[in-house]
Motif scaffolding. Structure first.
Motif, PDB file in Angstrom:
ATOM      1  N   HIS A 287       0.835  -1.204   0.000  1.00  0.00           N
ATOM      2  CA  HIS A 287       0.000   0.000   0.000  1.00  0.00           C
ATOM      3  C   HIS A 287       0.868   1.251   0.000  1.00  0.00           C
ATOM      4  CE1 HIS A 287      -2.525   3.205   1.764  1.00  0.00           C
ATOM      5  NE2 HIS A 287      -3.493   2.620   1.078  1.00  0.00           N
ATOM      6  N   THR A 288       1.897   1.271   0.838  1.00  0.00           N
ATOM      7  CA  THR A 288       2.797   2.429   0.914  1.00  0.00           C
ATOM      8  C   THR A 288       3.483   2.661  -0.418  1.00  0.00           C
ATOM      9  OG1 THR A 288       3.177   1.957   3.264  1.00  0.00           O
ATOM     10  CG2 THR A 288       4.738   3.430   2.170  1.00  0.00           C
ATOM     11  N   ALA A 289       3.981   1.581  -1.035  1.00  0.00           N
ATOM     12  CA  ALA A 289       4.681   1.710  -2.315  1.00  0.00           C
ATOM     13  C   ALA A 289       3.733   2.149  -3.425  1.00  0.00           C
ATOM     14  CB  ALA A 289       5.342   0.386  -2.679  1.00  0.00           C
ATOM     15  N   ALA A 290       2.518   1.608  -3.429  1.00  0.00           N
ATOM     16  CA  ALA A 290       1.546   1.975  -4.458  1.00  0.00           C
ATOM     17  C   ALA A 290       1.171   3.443  -4.352  1.00  0.00           C
ATOM     18  CB  ALA A 290       0.302   1.097  -4.333  1.00  0.00           C
ATOM     19  N   MET A 291       1.011   3.939  -3.133  1.00  0.00           N
ATOM     20  CA  MET A 291       0.674   5.351  -2.954  1.00  0.00           C
ATOM     21  C   MET A 291       1.814   6.253  -3.409  1.00  0.00           C
ATOM     22  SD  MET A 291      -2.404   5.152  -1.968  1.00  0.00           S
ATOM     23  CE  MET A 291      -2.755   6.859  -1.524  1.00  0.00           C
ATOM     24  N   ALA A 292       3.039   5.693  -3.438  1.00  0.00           N
ATOM     25  CA  ALA A 292       4.202   6.461  -3.910  1.00  0.00           C
ATOM     26  C   ALA A 292       4.410   6.311  -5.412  1.00  0.00           C
ATOM     27  CB  ALA A 292       5.452   6.017  -3.159  1.00  0.00           C
ATOM     28  N   MET A 362     -14.980  -8.712  12.181  1.00  0.00           N
ATOM     29  CA  MET A 362     -15.425  -7.677  11.246  1.00  0.00           C
ATOM     30  C   MET A 362     -14.968  -6.301  11.721  1.00  0.00           C
ATOM     31  SD  MET A 362     -19.389  -7.067  10.114  1.00  0.00           S
ATOM     32  CE  MET A 362     -19.828  -6.070   8.685  1.00  0.00           C
ATOM     33  N   MET A 363     -15.142  -6.022  13.013  1.00  0.00           N
ATOM     34  CA  MET A 363     -14.731  -4.725  13.555  1.00  0.00           C
ATOM     35  C   MET A 363     -13.212  -4.581  13.550  1.00  0.00           C
ATOM     36  SD  MET A 363     -15.735  -2.906  17.176  1.00  0.00           S
ATOM     37  CE  MET A 363     -14.792  -4.039  18.211  1.00  0.00           C
ATOM     38  N   LEU A 364     -12.493  -5.637  13.905  1.00  0.00           N
ATOM     39  CA  LEU A 364     -11.032  -5.580  13.895  1.00  0.00           C
ATOM     40  C   LEU A 364     -10.511  -5.336  12.483  1.00  0.00           C
ATOM     41  CD1 LEU A 364     -10.166  -8.510  16.345  1.00  0.00           C
ATOM     42  CD2 LEU A 364      -9.863  -6.063  16.768  1.00  0.00           C
ATOM     43  N   ALA A 365     -11.159  -5.929  11.487  1.00  0.00           N
ATOM     44  CA  ALA A 365     -10.746  -5.706  10.099  1.00  0.00           C
ATOM     45  C   ALA A 365     -10.917  -4.240   9.721  1.00  0.00           C
ATOM     46  CB  ALA A 365     -11.558  -6.594   9.163  1.00  0.00           C
ATOM     47  N   GLU A 366     -12.004  -3.627  10.155  1.00  0.00           N
ATOM     48  CA  GLU A 366     -12.234  -2.224   9.824  1.00  0.00           C
ATOM     49  C   GLU A 366     -11.295  -1.306  10.598  1.00  0.00           C
ATOM     50  OE1 GLU A 366     -16.103   0.460   8.594  1.00  0.00           O
ATOM     51  OE2 GLU A 366     -16.388  -1.227   9.941  1.00  0.00           O
ATOM     52  N   LEU A 367     -10.806  -1.776  11.741  1.00  0.00           N
ATOM     53  CA  LEU A 367      -9.845  -1.002  12.529  1.00  0.00           C
ATOM     54  C   LEU A 367      -8.414  -1.179  12.027  1.00  0.00           C
ATOM     55  CD1 LEU A 367     -11.332  -1.669  16.076  1.00  0.00           C
ATOM     56  CD2 LEU A 367     -10.978   0.607  15.090  1.00  0.00           C
ATOM     57  N   SER A 368      -8.199  -2.120  11.140  1.00  0.00           N
ATOM     58  CA  SER A 368      -6.858  -2.348  10.561  1.00  0.00           C
ATOM     59  C   SER A 368      -6.993  -2.451   9.047  1.00  0.00           C
ATOM     60  CB  SER A 368      -6.236  -3.624  11.149  1.00  0.00           C
ATOM     61  OG  SER A 368      -7.134  -4.717  11.078  1.00  0.00           O
ATOM     62  N   LEU A 370      -5.429  -1.616   6.364  1.00  0.00           N
ATOM     63  CA  LEU A 370      -4.364  -1.919   5.406  1.00  0.00           C
ATOM     64  C   LEU A 370      -4.106  -3.414   5.279  1.00  0.00           C
ATOM     65  CD1 LEU A 370      -1.805   0.954   6.118  1.00  0.00           C
ATOM     66  CD2 LEU A 370      -3.701   0.864   4.476  1.00  0.00           C
ATOM     67  N   ASP A 371      -4.748  -4.215   6.117  1.00  0.00           N
ATOM     68  CA  ASP A 371      -4.713  -5.665   5.956  1.00  0.00           C
ATOM     69  C   ASP A 371      -5.854  -6.037   5.013  1.00  0.00           C
ATOM     70  OD1 ASP A 371      -4.745  -8.419   6.125  1.00  0.00           O
ATOM     71  OD2 ASP A 371      -4.489  -8.478   8.297  1.00  0.00           O
ATOM     72  N   ALA A 372      -5.587  -5.916   3.710  1.00  0.00           N
ATOM     73  CA  ALA A 372      -6.641  -6.070   2.705  1.00  0.00           C
ATOM     74  C   ALA A 372      -7.250  -7.462   2.722  1.00  0.00           C
ATOM     75  CB  ALA A 372      -6.082  -5.758   1.320  1.00  0.00           C
ATOM     76  N   ARG A 373      -6.453  -8.480   3.001  1.00  0.00           N
ATOM     77  CA  ARG A 373      -6.986  -9.842   3.005  1.00  0.00           C
ATOM     78  C   ARG A 373      -8.023 -10.012   4.101  1.00  0.00           C
ATOM     79  NH1 ARG A 373      -3.147 -15.064   3.902  1.00  0.00           N
ATOM     80  NH2 ARG A 373      -2.823 -13.996   5.902  1.00  0.00           N
ATOM     81  N   GLN A 374      -7.716  -9.569   5.317  1.00  0.00           N
ATOM     82  CA  GLN A 374      -8.684  -9.703   6.410  1.00  0.00           C
ATOM     83  C   GLN A 374      -9.910  -8.840   6.143  1.00  0.00           C
ATOM     84  OE1 GLN A 374      -7.250 -10.003  10.383  1.00  0.00           O
ATOM     85  NE2 GLN A 374      -9.046  -9.032  11.285  1.00  0.00           N
ATOM     86  N   LEU A 375      -9.711  -7.666   5.566  1.00  0.00           N
ATOM     87  CA  LEU A 375     -10.840  -6.800   5.257  1.00  0.00           C
ATOM     88  C   LEU A 375     -11.756  -7.473   4.242  1.00  0.00           C
ATOM     89  CD1 LEU A 375     -11.763  -3.933   6.119  1.00  0.00           C
ATOM     90  CD2 LEU A 375     -10.700  -3.081   4.036  1.00  0.00           C
ATOM     91  N   PHE A 376     -11.173  -8.116   3.228  1.00  0.00           N
ATOM     92  CA  PHE A 376     -11.975  -8.803   2.225  1.00  0.00           C
ATOM     93  C   PHE A 376     -12.743  -9.966   2.840  1.00  0.00           C
ATOM     94  CE2 PHE A 376     -12.521 -12.261  -0.833  1.00  0.00           C
ATOM     95  CZ  PHE A 376     -13.233 -11.612  -1.832  1.00  0.00           C
ATOM     96  N   ILE A 377     -12.106 -10.731   3.692  1.00  0.00           N
ATOM     97  CA  ILE A 377     -12.746 -11.906   4.284  1.00  0.00           C
ATOM     98  C   ILE A 377     -13.852 -11.508   5.254  1.00  0.00           C
ATOM     99  CG2 ILE A 377     -12.380 -13.914   5.778  1.00  0.00           C
ATOM    100  CD1 ILE A 377      -9.528 -14.075   4.654  1.00  0.00           C
TER     101      ILE A 377
END
Length: 438
Positions: A287-292, A362-368, A370-377
């Motif tokens: 994510h950091t590299a893509a934003m750059a 679900m809440m932990l995923a939204e609180l983190s 940049l962990d795209a995999r957990q957010l997707f799941i």
């Protein structure tokens, strides 16, 4: 979103409606619920019978969920229990629909062999002008019948049969007998094959809702709380012990601790722990590299390490907290003290097994995020919103990563991240399929 659709990461595992008979049944149910029909002769539906193609045709993506409170549904087959729920406004809706289909499988299987079943998930709230109104939702009752009213007719026939067998003059009541014959022709022999929904009411104690910027409600715990996603959302006074928002990181951590709802993902120096931490760090690096402006043509861990070195100054503090924990797990380094004020804190937590586990993850995923995999799941709606705001290199990276590391082995990944998934209720997930436009 074409990358996700092509890989089966969006609109995947939907049920195809591709025969004139099924389309006609769907249209009868759709007309009964909404007064509208579709001109499409082929489309796909989710667990609730919602079709993204029909939503596009009608210009109404909420044609089965107009206020986002009492979702309507159309069942053409009990196989819909395995499909996702698109654009959910309540976290419990899919779980309840799936449980309803499972609890009443025999009846619904019989009914959908002849007709569509149309229904609604009803609660006592029909509009939510204030957040406090959402707390009136305690139970969800499902009303359902075929478009021909088969269940209602079966109930009426049952009442007539009771009258016929208990009334002294039943055998001589020609009108009663004629009514029984007429209904029996519509329903079949309900004495041998009863057509009734034996379970249609479900508890709704803990849930997430998309209303009011996103709100997590935990009531069936020792220390209840409502946790708002948007700190700027004015919710007013809520009928619950504690009212928090996502800026209250320390208070959310305390809430999870007091209710024993979460545990660290790193509890030992195992290969599993190392793999989880490295994967989270890689996603933050990407994510950091893509934003750059990096193209993210990365295929090996060496490539990812090179990216991390190149963008070390821009990496967020969460990455460095995870790196400290990785040194402990992989290299025997000292145990780092990661408290709730550390940006890495929610990245290193997962739900403890229990009835609130899915909601906590679900809440932990939204609180983190940049962990795209957990957010997707764990939180598809938040994932798709985040994905829409990423630059193309990040979208490419995430789509490829999910296809490579998740779709092919969902059960193993979920077990690695969240614990044993074999204890979850409901039908098992289907093998990954391409989306309808893939």
């Amino acid at each position: 979103m074409h990358r996700l659709i092509a890989r089966g990461l969006m609109f995947g595992n939907l049920v195809a409606v591709d025969s004139p008979v099924l389309v006609a049944r769907y249209n009868r149910a759709l007309a009964a619920l909404t007064g509208r029909t579709t001109a499409l002769d082929r489309f796909h539906i989710d667990i609730s019978g919602f079709s993204p193609e029909i939503g596009e045709e009608l210009g109404d993506p909420r044609y089965l969920n107009p206020r986002g409170l009492n979702r309507q549904f159309i069942l053409l087959t009990t196989d819909q229990a395995r499909a996702p729920l698109l654009d959910a406004t309540f976290s419990i809706s899919r779980q309840i629909l799936r449980q309803f289909i499972t609890d009443n499988h025999a009846t619904l299987y019989t009914l959908t062999a002849q007709d569509a079943v149309a229904g609604e998930l009803l609660n006592s709230v029909y509009k939510a002008e204030a957040a406090a109104q959402l707390f009136d939702i305690r139970r969800i009752r499902i009303t359902a019948d075929t478009t021909a009213g088969t269940i209602a007719n079966a109930q009426a026939l049952g009442a007539l049969i009771d009258a016929f067998t208990t009334r002294p003059d039943g055998w001589y009541d020609d009108v009663l007998i004629a009514q029984m014959i007429d209904l029996a022709q519509k329903t079949g022999d309900v004495s041998r094959h009863p057509l009734r929904l034996t379970q249609n009411e479900y508890v709704a104690s803990d849930f997430w809702t998309a209303h009011f910027g996103g709100l997590y409600v935990f009531r069936d715990v020792t220390h209840p709380a409502a946790i708002a996603v948007d700190p700027d959302q004015a919710l007013g006074d809520l009928p619950i012990l504690s009212q928090l928002d996502f800026n209250d990181r320390a208070a959310i951590a305390q809430f999870l601790s007091e209710n024993d709802l979460a545990v660290p993902v790193a509890q030992d120096r195992s290969a599993r722990t190392v793999a989880i931490l490295r994967h989270k760090m890689d996603q933050i690096t990407a994510h950091t590299a893509a934003m750059a402006g990096e193209a993210l043509d990365v295929v090996t861990s060496r490539d990812m390490h090179a990216l991390a070195r190149r963008h070390a100054q821009a990496l967020p503090q969460a990455w460095y907290g995870l790196a400290a924990l990785l040194r402990w797990a992989a290299d025997g380094g000292p145990w780092p003290r990661i408290t709730s004020d550390d940006p890495a804190y929610f990245y290193v937590m997962r739900a403890r097994p229990g009835p609130q586990a899915d909601l906590v993850n679900m809440m932990l995923a939204e609180l983190s995020p940049l962990d795209a995999r957990q957010l997707f799941i764990c939180h598809k709606r938040a994932f798709y919103a985040a994905y829409a705001g990423w630059p193309d290199p990040m979208r490419d990276y995430v789509a490829n990563m999910l296809e490579r590391d998740y779709l092919g082995n969902k059960a193993q990944v979920r077990d690695q991240l969240f614990g044993d998934t074999s204890r979850r209720s409901g039908p098992p997930p289907l093998p990954a399929r391409r989306g309808p436009w893939g």
